[in-house]
Write an enzyme that holds these catalytic residues in place. Structure first.
Site, PDB file in Angstrom:
ATOM      1  N   ASP A  30     -11.151   7.202  36.469  1.00 40.50           N
ATOM      2  CA  ASP A  30      -9.810   6.939  37.007  1.00 40.50           C
ATOM      3  C   ASP A  30      -9.083   8.277  37.132  1.00 40.50           C
ATOM      4  O   ASP A  30      -9.198   9.127  36.250  1.00 40.50           O
ATOM      5  CB  ASP A  30      -9.049   6.002  36.042  1.00 40.50           C
ATOM      6  CG  ASP A  30      -7.843   5.336  36.685  1.00 40.50           C
ATOM      7  OD1 ASP A  30      -6.991   6.058  37.227  1.00 40.50           O
ATOM      8  OD2 ASP A  30      -7.756   4.098  36.632  1.00 40.50           O
ATOM      9  N   SER A 123      -8.681  -9.068  48.053  1.00 34.49           N
ATOM     10  CA  SER A 123      -7.365  -9.673  47.862  1.00 34.49           C
ATOM     11  C   SER A 123      -7.195 -10.851  48.809  1.00 34.49           C
ATOM     12  O   SER A 123      -7.752 -10.861  49.920  1.00 34.49           O
ATOM     13  CB  SER A 123      -6.322  -8.605  48.173  1.00 34.49           C
ATOM     14  OG  SER A 123      -5.047  -9.184  48.331  1.00 34.49           O
ATOM     15  N   TYR A 147      -2.454  -1.867  54.015  1.00 35.61           N
ATOM     16  CA  TYR A 147      -3.145  -2.138  52.745  1.00 35.61           C
ATOM     17  C   TYR A 147      -4.178  -3.245  52.937  1.00 35.61           C
ATOM     18  O   TYR A 147      -5.358  -3.106  52.590  1.00 35.61           O
ATOM     19  CB  TYR A 147      -2.130  -2.544  51.655  1.00 35.61           C
ATOM     20  CG  TYR A 147      -2.795  -3.184  50.462  1.00 35.61           C
ATOM     21  CD1 TYR A 147      -3.575  -2.437  49.599  1.00 35.61           C
ATOM     22  CD2 TYR A 147      -2.689  -4.567  50.233  1.00 35.61           C
ATOM     23  CE1 TYR A 147      -4.228  -3.034  48.518  1.00 35.61           C
ATOM     24  CE2 TYR A 147      -3.324  -5.166  49.163  1.00 35.61           C
ATOM     25  CZ  TYR A 147      -4.096  -4.390  48.310  1.00 35.61           C
ATOM     26  OH  TYR A 147      -4.753  -4.994  47.259  1.00 35.61           O
ATOM     27  N   LYS A 151      -8.550  -3.369  52.903  1.00 37.14           N
ATOM     28  CA  LYS A 151      -9.441  -4.298  52.178  1.00 37.14           C
ATOM     29  C   LYS A 151     -10.414  -4.980  53.151  1.00 37.14           C
ATOM     30  O   LYS A 151     -11.601  -5.151  52.854  1.00 37.14           O
ATOM     31  CB  LYS A 151      -8.623  -5.366  51.440  1.00 37.14           C
ATOM     32  CG  LYS A 151      -7.786  -4.829  50.291  1.00 37.14           C
ATOM     33  CD  LYS A 151      -8.636  -4.370  49.125  1.00 37.14           C
ATOM     34  CE  LYS A 151      -7.828  -3.828  47.980  1.00 37.14           C
ATOM     35  NZ  LYS A 151      -8.604  -3.116  46.968  1.00 37.14           N
ATOM     36  N   TYR A 181      -8.550 -11.710  44.873  1.00 38.22           N
ATOM     37  CA  TYR A 181      -7.559 -12.151  43.893  1.00 38.22           C
ATOM     38  C   TYR A 181      -6.363 -12.736  44.615  1.00 38.22           C
ATOM     39  O   TYR A 181      -5.912 -12.200  45.613  1.00 38.22           O
ATOM     40  CB  TYR A 181      -7.012 -10.997  43.049  1.00 38.22           C
ATOM     41  CG  TYR A 181      -8.008  -9.982  42.553  1.00 38.22           C
ATOM     42  CD1 TYR A 181      -9.326 -10.307  42.270  1.00 38.22           C
ATOM     43  CD2 TYR A 181      -7.592  -8.668  42.331  1.00 38.22           C
ATOM     44  CE1 TYR A 181     -10.207  -9.351  41.798  1.00 38.22           C
ATOM     45  CE2 TYR A 181      -8.461  -7.713  41.853  1.00 38.22           C
ATOM     46  CZ  TYR A 181      -9.776  -8.052  41.599  1.00 38.22           C
ATOM     47  OH  TYR A 181     -10.626  -7.095  41.137  1.00 38.22           O
ATOM     48  N   ASN A 183      -2.504 -14.049  43.097  1.00 39.22           N
ATOM     49  CA  ASN A 183      -1.403 -13.212  42.569  1.00 39.22           C
ATOM     50  C   ASN A 183      -1.560 -12.998  41.058  1.00 39.22           C
ATOM     51  O   ASN A 183      -1.146 -13.853  40.274  1.00 39.22           O
ATOM     52  CB  ASN A 183      -0.058 -13.857  42.888  1.00 39.22           C
ATOM     53  CG  ASN A 183       0.297 -13.761  44.355  1.00 39.22           C
ATOM     54  OD1 ASN A 183      -0.441 -14.252  45.214  1.00 39.22           O
ATOM     55  ND2 ASN A 183       1.403 -13.124  44.668  1.00 39.22           N
ATOM     56  N   LEU A 204       6.860 -10.043  42.070  1.00 40.66           N
ATOM     57  CA  LEU A 204       7.816 -10.957  41.447  1.00 40.66           C
ATOM     58  C   LEU A 204       7.842 -10.865  39.915  1.00 40.66           C
ATOM     59  O   LEU A 204       8.908 -10.718  39.321  1.00 40.66           O
ATOM     60  CB  LEU A 204       7.490 -12.394  41.884  1.00 40.66           C
ATOM     61  CG  LEU A 204       8.400 -13.459  41.289  1.00 40.66           C
ATOM     62  CD1 LEU A 204       9.837 -13.298  41.772  1.00 40.66           C
ATOM     63  CD2 LEU A 204       7.883 -14.855  41.630  1.00 40.66           C
ATOM     64  N   ARG A 235       3.093 -19.308  45.747  1.00 39.46           N
ATOM     65  CA  ARG A 235       1.896 -18.487  45.586  1.00 39.46           C
ATOM     66  C   ARG A 235       0.994 -19.076  44.498  1.00 39.46           C
ATOM     67  O   ARG A 235       1.446 -19.834  43.644  1.00 39.46           O
ATOM     68  CB  ARG A 235       2.265 -17.058  45.145  1.00 39.46           C
ATOM     69  CG  ARG A 235       3.101 -16.274  46.144  1.00 39.46           C
ATOM     70  CD  ARG A 235       2.302 -15.895  47.392  1.00 39.46           C
ATOM     71  NE  ARG A 235       3.093 -15.093  48.317  1.00 39.46           N
ATOM     72  CZ  ARG A 235       3.915 -15.590  49.250  1.00 39.46           C
ATOM     73  NH1 ARG A 235       4.054 -16.910  49.396  1.00 39.46           N
ATOM     74  NH2 ARG A 235       4.579 -14.785  50.049  1.00 39.46           N
ATOM     75  N   GLY A 301       7.304 -10.064  56.606  1.00 38.23           N
ATOM     76  CA  GLY A 301       5.862 -10.067  56.336  1.00 38.23           C
ATOM     77  C   GLY A 301       5.424 -11.143  55.352  1.00 38.23           C
ATOM     78  O   GLY A 301       4.233 -11.405  55.208  1.00 38.23           O
TER      79      GLY A 301
END
Ligand code: NAD
Ligand code: WQD
Length: 347
Positions: A30, A123, A147, A151, A181, A183, A204, A235, A301
């Protein structure tokens, strides 16, 4: 040993805990661009096991070659990447460069060292604006921001690898699990590791937690006029520990006798939609805290609702989310209230 790129981050650190608890040795690469060394110290304290750590960039092929030359790596989980939707619209080149180059350099090094078991962090954003719910893995894919497009491009790029194996009659073909994934929220139940966003949170749950602790004055609920149960966005929130366990299941499948054929996508969610107001009310009720909020304009969006059909992950990986809304809000608050400054140690 499992190589975990981006393993110091939010989902990566929780996955390291679950991998270690399932008996795997873990090596983390990382560059700490969005995380802290402290998260892995805490993983070590939680598990009582050492996490081998290399601070470096996944785009650096030389570092990757050294890691594969010097460790016995069976599979790779590739979390490393940038993930802020708004930032990706402002700096698309930066996002494509980081996310795509990381993956290219990684799969090149894997191929060169004949390690061809990969779990990739995808995602639900790859479903774009859902036409039908719940979302199954074979529904049409599209992107609504750079983004998400990064993916999608990576998913498509990875699909070419087993096709090449067929043409070249490879005796060690690629096995790739694309984990989509929904959320991710929550934190480890110890309150020791959790999500530590820089600056004002986009998502959120960290915004709710920071409002509850007084760091933010008021939560803006983006839109109260959607065609949903209470007008607010819906979600499929998934507890990060359930998500981490999904990665262990995927690794186990890749390394099993049966293996995984080529590239396969799996939704990781609960299968249930929760509205913004349901989340706020659960947070307040379960934690006995106040979360001031006001309904504001829709966020550009955003889609009205998004949730997964999770049957493929259950059938193929033997994985199912076990933690519910109360666990998500309680664990988020435990992490936030015990670590008001995240991993930055105060005093
Ligand atoms: P995170 O930012 O906490 O973790 C990503 C990690 O990757 C960080 O530790 C960062 O320092 C590292 N990193 C970034 N670029 C790197 C590079 N070039 N070289 C080495 N390390 C690098 O994010 P997260 O929430 O843990 O997400 C992990 C992955 O899951 C990401 O790929 C993200 O796109 C994906 N994902 C996240 C969510 C979410 O809502 N959190 C949802 C779907 C998919
Ligand atoms: C959830 C709901 C908002 C903040 C994003 C990415 C997605 C994936 C997960 C990486 C929505 C509402 C939010 C706030 C609000 N990440 N909200 N006030 O947008 O579903 O997904 O994170 O892959 O790609 O797009 O998550 O947490 O931002 O929003 O009312 O301050 O909460 O409108 O309905 P989202 P989110």
């Amino acid at each position: 040993m499992i190589l975990v790129t981006g393993g110091a981050g939010y989902i990566g650190s929780h996955t390291c805990v679950e991998l270690i608890e399932s008996g795997y040795d873990v090596l983390v690469l990382d560059n700490l661009s969005n995380s802290s060394r402290e998260s892995l110290h805490r993983v070590e304290r939680l598990t009582g096991h050492k996490v081998s750590f290399v601070e470096g960039d996944v785009r650096n092929g030389d570092i990757l070659n050294v890691l594969f030359d010097t460790h016995d790596i069976d599979a790779v989980i590739h979390f490393a990447g940038l993930k802020a939707v708004g930032e990706s619209c402002e700096c698309p080149i930066f996002y494509y460069e980081n996310n795509i180059e990381c993956t290219l350099k990684l799969v090149q090094a894997m191929q060169d060292h004949n390690v061809k078991n990969l779990v990739f962090s995808s995602s639900a954003t790859v479903y774009g604006d859902p036409q039908k719910l719940p979302l199954t893995e074979d529904m049409p894919l599209s992107a609504t921001n750079p983004y998400g497009r990064s993916k999608l491009i990576i998913e498509e790029m990875l699909r070419d690898l087993p096709r090449a194996d067929e043409l070249t009659h490879s005796d060690n073909p690629w096995s790739v699990a694309l984990l989509r994934y929904f959320n991710p929220v929550g934190a480890h139940k110890s309150g020791q590791i959790g999500e530590d966003p820089n600056g004002i949170p986009n998502n959120l749950m960290p915004f709710i937690s920071q409002t509850a602790i007084g760091k933010r004055d008021c939560l803006s609920v983006f839109g109260g006029d959607y065609n949903t149960c209470d007008g607010t966005g819906v979600r499929d929130y998934i507890h990060v520990v359930d998500l981490a366990k999904g990665h262990v299941k995927a690794v186990q499948r890749l390394l099993s006798e049966q293996g995984l054929d080529g590239v396969q996508a799996f939704n990781l969610g609960t299968g249930h939609g929760i509205s913004v107001l349901e989340m706020v009310n659960a947070f307040k009720d379960c934690n006995h805290v106040d979360v001031p909020y006001q309904i504001s304009d829709r966020r550009p969006g955003d889609v009205a609702a998004c949730y997964a059909d999770v049957s493929r992950a259950q059938t193929e990986l033997g994985w199912k989310a076990e933690l519910g809304l109360a666990d998500m809000v309680k664990d988020s608050w435990r992490w936030q209230s015990r670590n008001p400054e995240g991993y930055r140690v105060i005093g």
